[in-house]
Write an enzyme that holds these catalytic residues in place. Structure first.
Site, short mmCIF file in Angstrom:
data_model
loop_
_atom_site.label_atom_id
_atom_site.label_comp_id
_atom_site.label_asym_id
_atom_site.label_seq_id
_atom_site.Cartn_x
_atom_site.Cartn_y
_atom_site.Cartn_z
N ARG A 1 -3.68 2.21 -2.39
CA ARG A 1 -2.85 3.23 -1.73
C ARG A 1 -3.48 3.65 -0.39
NH1 ARG A 1 0.77 1.13 -4.92
NH2 ARG A 1 1.12 2.16 -6.93
N ASN B 1 1.02 -3.67 0.25
CA ASN B 1 2.34 -3.03 0.17
C ASN B 1 2.24 -1.51 0.30
OD1 ASN B 1 1.09 -2.99 -2.39
ND2 ASN B 1 3.05 -2.77 -3.44
N ASP C 1 -4.26 -5.34 -11.23
CA ASP C 1 -2.99 -4.75 -10.80
C ASP C 1 -2.97 -3.25 -11.10
OD1 ASP C 1 -0.49 -4.61 -9.61
OD2 ASP C 1 0.60 -5.29 -11.38
#
Length: 343
Positions: free
Chosen positions: A18, A42, A242
């Site tokens: 993040r 992402n 993940d």
């Protein structure tokens, strides 16, 4: 059974860190016990250029209190060109991340047509320059079949670009194991949650949104096959957590976010699983050696992590300036804990 265990240079080949206050709050859970990790691109503004990736890496390193190597990746878009890939390679970035458009969190700017001329041209350049292509491989079909339906695309890329190293990320379907056996350039990563849980852990005893992830947890047979691949330290499979933190408020709503925050428990939980199955002698290979070989890693901090067999309660939540995050195995007891980190 041994009461202590040493792991050298643990590697996490799929990690979400993040940004902003969330990054600051969760980074130590990964940076402290792991030598290196592949950092996903992402973000709210995807990492599509070398300059963005290097800026993100500097931000991560500025917050580290320990030696840790973020292995940066570039978000593959149809506009990615050869010059940008050359810049990335010269900067030491070797991983391209392909998201099918809309397949998961932060994939809105992903690729819509996997095998169109533009995308194939990018694959050709990536092969030429020696990149690794990591793919979130899911179709837009029925949720339990999405990875399986994507396998022909993996096969096509592997056949037509035999020198391109391709990763099936967070493998969740036992049929993917069969495919990586067929192509020498096709590899995979496995998560803790896909080898220890199945769909029953999401829906079997009432809905548990904290176990909702993409790709979905599959059947018991899938879980068992993937678990065996991990326990045997399958030569083409690396560990990739993940770990994907979402605030509790984002998980507990009518459109709950997909992602499991496993970073706080990874090494103790893996030790517990491998010990239960009398496979502790394979954990070092699964958690480190396979990644070093399959990703051809050469530069990373040297760490030795000592774990001990002792009751280890997992807290009900992790507090951040933005709110609570519920970790995997919250309010349960693990049977191993980290005793010492030599770095």
């Amino acid at each position: 059974m041994p009461q202590t265990l040493q792991l050298t240079n643990p590697m996490d080949m799929h990690l979400h860190l993040r940004e902003g206050e969330m990054l600051s709050a969760i980074l130590p859970f990964s940076a402290n016990p792991f030598s290196a990790a592949v950092v996903m691109p992402n973000l709210k503004t995807p990492i599509t250029t070398t300059a963005q990736a290097l800026a993100y890496k500097r931000q991560i390193l500025s917050l580290c209190s320990t030696s840790f190597e973020p292995l940066m990746s570039i978000f593959l878009t149809p506009d990615l060109d050869k010059q940008e890939l050359i810049r990335a390679k010269e900067a030491g970035i070797h991983i391209l991340k392909l998201y099918p458009k809309g397949s998961t969190t932060g994939s809105e700017k992903g690729v819509k047509e996997m095998l169109c001329e533009k995308t194939l041209h990018i694959f050709e350049i990536a092969q030429e320059l020696g990149f690794i292509l990591s793919i979130h491989g899911e179709s837009n079909g029925f949720c339990m079949e999405r990875e399986y339906e994507f396998l022909p695309i993996f096969a096509h890329i592997a056949q037509h670009f035999p020198r391109l190293r391709i990763i099936i990320e967070h493998m969740s379907d036992r049929r993917s194991l069969e495919l990586i056996e067929q192509y020498p350039n096709l590899y995979a990563t496995l998560t803790l949650h896909h080898i220890t849980m199945n769909l029953d852990d999401v829906l079997g005893g009432g809905i548990n949104p904290h176990h909702f992830c993409k790709p979905m947890l599959k059947t018991k047979k899938d879980q068992q096959a993937l678990l065996q691949a991990a326990l045997n330290a399958h030569p083409k499979v690396s560990f990739g957590s993940d770990s994907a933190p979402h605030l509790e408020s984002a998980k507990l709503n009518s459109k709950g976010a997909a992602g499991i925050f496993s970073a706080p428990i990874l090494l103790p939980a893996l030790a517990e699983v491998f010990a239960f199955h009398n496979a502790l002698d394979c954990l070092q290979t699964f958690i480190s050696n396979r990644a070093i070989a399959n990703y051809k890693l050469k530069h990373f901090p040297i760490k030795t992590i000592t774990l001990e067999r002792v009751e280890n309660p997992v807290p009900p939540y992790i507090n951040t300036p933005l709110g609570h995050i519920i970790p995997l195995r919250a309010q349960t007891n693990l049977s191993w804990r980290i005793k010492e980190e030599n770095r």
